[in-house]
Design an enzyme around this catalytic site. Sequence first.
Site, PDB file in Angstrom:
ATOM      1  N   MET A  22       6.202   1.104   5.086  1.00 51.77           N
ATOM      2  CA  MET A  22       7.108   0.525   6.084  1.00 51.77           C
ATOM      3  C   MET A  22       6.733   1.017   7.485  1.00 51.77           C
ATOM      4  O   MET A  22       7.555   0.948   8.413  1.00 51.77           O
ATOM      5  CB  MET A  22       8.555   0.877   5.760  1.00 51.77           C
ATOM      6  CG  MET A  22       8.995   0.305   4.412  1.00 51.77           C
ATOM      7  SD  MET A  22      10.766   0.030   4.287  1.00 51.77           S
ATOM      8  CE  MET A  22      11.391   1.672   4.546  1.00 51.77           C
ATOM      9  N   GLY A  23       5.530   1.544   7.631  1.00 52.38           N
ATOM     10  CA  GLY A  23       5.091   2.011   8.942  1.00 52.38           C
ATOM     11  C   GLY A  23       5.679   3.371   9.294  1.00 52.38           C
ATOM     12  O   GLY A  23       6.114   4.098   8.409  1.00 52.38           O
ATOM     13  N   GLY A  72       1.769  11.902   4.870  1.00 55.13           N
ATOM     14  CA  GLY A  72       1.994  11.431   3.500  1.00 55.13           C
ATOM     15  C   GLY A  72       1.289  10.101   3.274  1.00 55.13           C
ATOM     16  O   GLY A  72       0.568   9.916   2.280  1.00 55.13           O
ATOM     17  N   HIS A  73       1.482   9.170   4.224  1.00 47.40           N
ATOM     18  CA  HIS A  73       0.809   7.871   4.113  1.00 47.40           C
ATOM     19  C   HIS A  73      -0.718   8.052   4.170  1.00 47.40           C
ATOM     20  O   HIS A  73      -1.458   7.391   3.435  1.00 47.40           O
ATOM     21  CB  HIS A  73       1.230   6.938   5.254  1.00 47.40           C
ATOM     22  CG  HIS A  73       2.706   6.622   5.283  1.00 47.40           C
ATOM     23  ND1 HIS A  73       3.531   7.045   6.300  1.00 47.40           N
ATOM     24  CD2 HIS A  73       3.482   5.918   4.437  1.00 47.40           C
ATOM     25  CE1 HIS A  73       4.759   6.605   6.072  1.00 47.40           C
ATOM     26  NE2 HIS A  73       4.766   5.922   4.951  1.00 47.40           N
ATOM     27  N   VAL A 123       3.272  15.065  -0.074  1.00 47.45           N
ATOM     28  CA  VAL A 123       2.778  15.922   1.012  1.00 47.45           C
ATOM     29  C   VAL A 123       3.996  16.547   1.694  1.00 47.45           C
ATOM     30  O   VAL A 123       4.988  15.858   1.962  1.00 47.45           O
ATOM     31  CB  VAL A 123       1.952  15.101   2.026  1.00 47.45           C
ATOM     32  CG1 VAL A 123       1.495  15.979   3.182  1.00 47.45           C
ATOM     33  CG2 VAL A 123       0.757  14.458   1.328  1.00 47.45           C
ATOM     34  N   SER A 140       8.517  12.677   5.699  1.00 43.73           N
ATOM     35  CA  SER A 140       9.147  11.354   5.570  1.00 43.73           C
ATOM     36  C   SER A 140       9.330  10.751   6.955  1.00 43.73           C
ATOM     37  O   SER A 140       9.566  11.475   7.928  1.00 43.73           O
ATOM     38  CB  SER A 140      10.522  11.517   4.907  1.00 43.73           C
ATOM     39  OG  SER A 140      11.306  10.361   5.102  1.00 43.73           O
ATOM     40  N   SER A 141       9.228   9.430   7.022  1.00 43.37           N
ATOM     41  CA  SER A 141       9.481   8.755   8.305  1.00 43.37           C
ATOM     42  C   SER A 141      10.905   9.058   8.778  1.00 43.37           C
ATOM     43  O   SER A 141      11.185   9.093   9.977  1.00 43.37           O
ATOM     44  CB  SER A 141       9.324   7.244   8.155  1.00 43.37           C
ATOM     45  OG  SER A 141       8.067   6.943   7.598  1.00 43.37           O
TER      46      SER A 141
HETATM   47  P1  AMP Z   1       7.450   4.308   3.150  1.00 43.63           P
HETATM   48  O1  AMP Z   1       6.685   3.875   4.347  1.00 43.63           O
HETATM   49  O2  AMP Z   1       8.390   5.455   3.419  1.00 43.63           O
HETATM   50  O3  AMP Z   1       8.091   3.166   2.404  1.00 43.63           O
HETATM   51  O4  AMP Z   1       6.391   4.925   2.149  1.00 43.63           O
HETATM   52  C1  AMP Z   1       5.226   4.226   1.796  1.00 43.63           C
HETATM   53  C2  AMP Z   1       4.551   4.972   0.681  1.00 43.63           C
HETATM   54  O5  AMP Z   1       4.208   6.278   1.123  1.00 43.63           O
HETATM   55  C3  AMP Z   1       5.433   5.135  -0.554  1.00 43.63           C
HETATM   56  O6  AMP Z   1       4.653   4.932  -1.728  1.00 43.63           O
HETATM   57  C4  AMP Z   1       5.889   6.560  -0.445  1.00 43.63           C
HETATM   58  O7  AMP Z   1       6.197   7.158  -1.674  1.00 43.63           O
HETATM   59  C5  AMP Z   1       4.672   7.222   0.178  1.00 43.63           C
HETATM   60  N1  AMP Z   1       5.056   8.473   0.826  1.00 43.63           N
HETATM   61  C6  AMP Z   1       6.042   8.652   1.752  1.00 43.63           C
HETATM   62  N2  AMP Z   1       6.141   9.944   2.075  1.00 43.63           N
HETATM   63  C7  AMP Z   1       5.221  10.606   1.337  1.00 43.63           C
HETATM   64  C8  AMP Z   1       4.839  11.985   1.201  1.00 43.63           C
HETATM   65  N3  AMP Z   1       5.432  12.931   1.903  1.00 43.63           N
HETATM   66  N4  AMP Z   1       3.839  12.286   0.349  1.00 43.63           N
HETATM   67  C9  AMP Z   1       3.214  11.310  -0.378  1.00 43.63           C
HETATM   68  N5  AMP Z   1       3.525  10.006  -0.293  1.00 43.63           N
HETATM   69  C10 AMP Z   1       4.511   9.655   0.542  1.00 43.63           C
END
Ligand code: AMP
Length: 283
Positions: A30-31, A36-37, A176, A185-186
Amino acid sequence: MEAAETIQSIRSLIKAARDSGKIIGLVPTMGALHVGHISLIEAARKKCDYVVVSIFVNPTQFVPGEDFEKYPRPFENDLDICQKAGVDAVFAPSPEQMYPVENITWVNVKKITEPLCGQFRPGHFQGVTTICTKLFNIVAPDFAFFGQKDAQQAIVIRRMSADLNMPLEVVICPTVRESNGLAVSSRNKYLSEQQKKDAANIYKSLQKCQQMIDSGVKNTSEIIDEMRKILQQVPSIEIEYISIVDADTLQNIEHFTGKVLTAVAVRIGPARLIDNILLDTRE
Ligand code: AMP
């Protein structure tokens, strides 16, 4: 790096890559990209020849009253991160591109979407499974990369793709963390410095679980009580759930055995934060 905003343009990029024999990897996001991304992008680069990152704040996975409007959208910075991380194509469609008419077709995974976050975010997983199906149909990746950080999401997507014979492999990558253990986290952007410090107790509670298991404790309510005490040390933390579940069925278990997921969801100030650890106690 290419950037595509329409389904037609990403499809023609993918077709060219596929025609030249490339293995396609998709990292759905989701940007508001962070380390992590980037770890998912790196995993994708190892396994695939052509890496696509989708950036789409998917309205259908937000429950009314959640942070859809204020979710961060630092698009130029995201493009920069993707470029530096070696991404081949970014797919960043508008909501109108993804949902041109009222959406009346949904993908629903039963049972494993009901516990944990499912109880608190009704309709969330239906939005996630539907958008992932759409992205899989558009990009047709060989591999799709998800983070363990969103454990239930990863398990649901893996099960959906198996049940529906989707021709791709779901790869789940490790969480991560910040140096204090907080899962990146975002939504951490919503936290003050003090709240970020407070949020470290989420991982401390998960570490406590790990320690208790290592020292032979099997009773899950005993472990949950100790985890709750650690979270309650911080007045700003409001616990949504602390659950110890079977890692496949996501049903609560009384005795710690087999492949087990310990998952926590809390609210701190404006943010809802989740984290988990996966433990395998099989001999
Ligand atoms: P999001 O943009 O938050 O929807 O996350 C996109 C992808 O990145 C999802 O598969 C999340 O699980 C992964 N993701 C988000 N935060 C982390 C993190 N800290 N470590 C590993 N993967 C992550």
